[in-house]
Design a protein around this motif. Structure first.
Motif, PDB file in Angstrom:
ATOM      1  N   ALA A 286       0.716  -1.138  -0.011  1.00 41.84           N
ATOM      2  CA  ALA A 286       0.030  -0.047  -0.121  1.00 41.84           C
ATOM      3  C   ALA A 286       0.851   1.219  -0.035  1.00 41.84           C
ATOM      4  N   THR A 287       1.860   1.247   0.710  1.00 42.22           N
ATOM      5  CA  THR A 287       2.775   2.433   0.674  1.00 42.22           C
ATOM      6  C   THR A 287       3.691   2.580  -0.493  1.00 42.22           C
ATOM      7  N   GLN A 288       4.028   1.660  -1.126  1.00 40.07           N
ATOM      8  CA  GLN A 288       4.750   1.692  -2.331  1.00 40.07           C
ATOM      9  C   GLN A 288       3.636   2.277  -3.502  1.00 40.07           C
ATOM     10  N   ALA A 289       2.288   1.831  -3.510  1.00 39.02           N
ATOM     11  CA  ALA A 289       1.462   1.935  -4.411  1.00 39.02           C
ATOM     12  C   ALA A 289       1.118   3.688  -4.092  1.00 39.02           C
ATOM     13  N   ALA A 290       1.054   4.132  -2.807  1.00 35.30           N
ATOM     14  CA  ALA A 290       0.782   5.614  -2.657  1.00 35.30           C
ATOM     15  C   ALA A 290       1.739   6.453  -3.176  1.00 35.30           C
TER      16      ALA A 290
END
Length: 448
Positions: A286-290
């Protein structure tokens, strides 16, 4: 009887071979063979290509040796083995026939070849075997590496990404991927800067440089290296192998430049061919997608000029540094209008170089009008286009010849410096005064 004018040629393919000094062993064997044959090899006729593949003919020292043979400066060339001359059988025969037509014979140290038909057949067979052997080695290495990654015997990379390191087991048979705590903390900082402060990749690179943080191999961070790092799927716990394949660049930055590796670009393989390997995650998905979403948003909202139409966007190349020029907009202080430019003002966070390019800006309206007028004229009179293409080809061939000549001069200067200089400052035997070397030295300003 006039002494024979001899030269030697040596080659290694990879940087690893350069580090292991295998080229030095070749040169030593060639000098020993020359002494046994009673030949003197002057330093300026020692031609060495380090890190160039034998599958291609455009190698600086190799071209310099062929030019010296064409100038009548050589009678014999010593090579360790046929595959050092070329890996491709057809290339071998082309070069051997070319040198023979110049009156130059090639002496292979590992297996000397005579003038009999059987000896020539042996050379041809060695060339075919060398080409076949190289193809088999590449295929075996690829399949073996793929099998080991698929079965979990070896990690998917020899150099782990920034933030990770490899730990070898006591018996040396197993390698494990673990986090590099200091680097991992910096990577987490990069993610935090992008998400919480909205920094772009260029701004992150600039901050890392200001903090004195250096990447592993390069001299400084760039926006491209930071962006590549932040979107790496390995940070979410999944390392990917067999994702890219080497390819010849379609639009090389410098078409006339000699490259050590022909396939210096990459293409994405089909996803079904990828091999995944679980490693310790550094951030969650989720952090990388953000972060990816924020980087895309930064690109749209960037203050750099991407909202205006330019005829030659990313097509103008700077004559000073060789990079592609960007588009810029400058607003007049009195608010009467804007000026549009093509310029090369990329800083270290863009180019990776220490200094910013000082080339002058070009007015976009003037350059666009000039190019558009020329295109319209070519369409009305195709004959002019044909003449322009012929002129461009001639100029490019001249640039390639100049590059080869400069490489030969630089190699000669290095050899002379290592040998302490030519005695008495005389030219090599058989070289007329005022010849190509002197002319090229004047054109290039002498030895660098």
């Amino acid at each position: 009887m006039m002494a024979e004018r001899a030269a030697l040629y040596a080659r290694v393919s990879t940087a690893r071979q350069e580090e292991e000094q295998t080229v030095a062993s070749q040169i030593a064997a060639l000098h020993k063979a020359a002494a046994e044959l009673g030949l003197q090899v002057p330093p300026q006729h020692c031609y060495v290509d380090e890190g160039f593949s034998g599958t291609r003919l455009d190698r600086p020292a190799f071209d310099a040796m062929r030019d010296a043979a064409a100038d009548g400066l050589l009678n014999v060339v010593l090579v360790f083995a046929p595959d050092r001359l070329a890996r491709n059988y057809v290339h071998q025969q082309v070069v051997l026939e070319e040198l023979a037509a110049r009156g130059v014979r090639v002496h292979f140290v590992e297996r000397p070849i005579g003038e009999k038909a059987e000896d020539k057949l042996l050379v041809q067979m060695q060339g075919v075997i060398a080409e076949y052997e190289r193809a088999k080695i590449i295929e075996r290495t690829r399949r073996g590496r793929l099998h080991k990654v698929r079965t979990g015997q070896t990690p998917p990379f020899s150099r782990p990404p920034y933030g990770y390191r490899l730990v070898t087991s006591p018996d040396g048979r197993q390698k494990t991927v673990v986090l590099h705590e200091e680097e991992a903390a910096r990577v987490r900082d990069m993610y935090r800067w992008v998400l919480e402060e909205g920094l772009s990749a260029r701004a992150v690179a600039r901050r890392l440089t200001a903090q004195g943080v250096r990447p592993r191999r390069a001299a400084r961070w760039t926006g491209a290296s930071v962006r590549h790092l932040l979107v790496n799927p390995a940070f979410t716990g999944t390392a990917v192998y067999n994702r890219l394949m080497a390819a010849v660049p379609v639009r090389p930055r410098k078409a006339a430049a000699l490259r050590k590796v022909a396939k210096s670009s990459y293409l994405l393989r089909p996803r079904e061919q990828w091999q995944t390997w679980p490693i310790p995650p550094l951030v969650d998905e989720a952090t990388q997608a953000a972060v990816k979403l924020q980087l895309a948003r930064n690109k749209v909202l960037s203050s750099r000029n991407v909202r205006y139409s330019y005829l030659l966007r990313m097509l103008v190349v700077c004559g000073q540094c060789g990079l592609r020029m960007s588009c810029f907009r400058r607003t007049q202080s009195n608010g009467r209008g804007d000026y549009h430019y093509y310029g090369c003002s990329r800083g270290p966070e863009d180019s990776g170089r220490a200094a910013r390019c000082k080339a002058q800006y070009l007015r976009a309206e003037a350059l666009d009008a000039t190019v558009w007028s020329a295109v319209c004229q070519w369409l009305r009179e195709p004959r002019i286009l044909v003449e322009e293409v012929a002129s461009w080809q001639e100029r490019r061939e001249g640039e390639e010849a100049s590059a080869r000549e400069r490489a030969r001069l630089e190699s000669t200067c290095r050899n002379l410096e290592e040998a302490g200089g030519a005695p008495g400052g005389r030219l090599p035997a058989g070289r007329p005064a005022g010849g190509r070397v002197e002319g090229a030295a004047r054109a290039t300003g002498g030895c660098p």
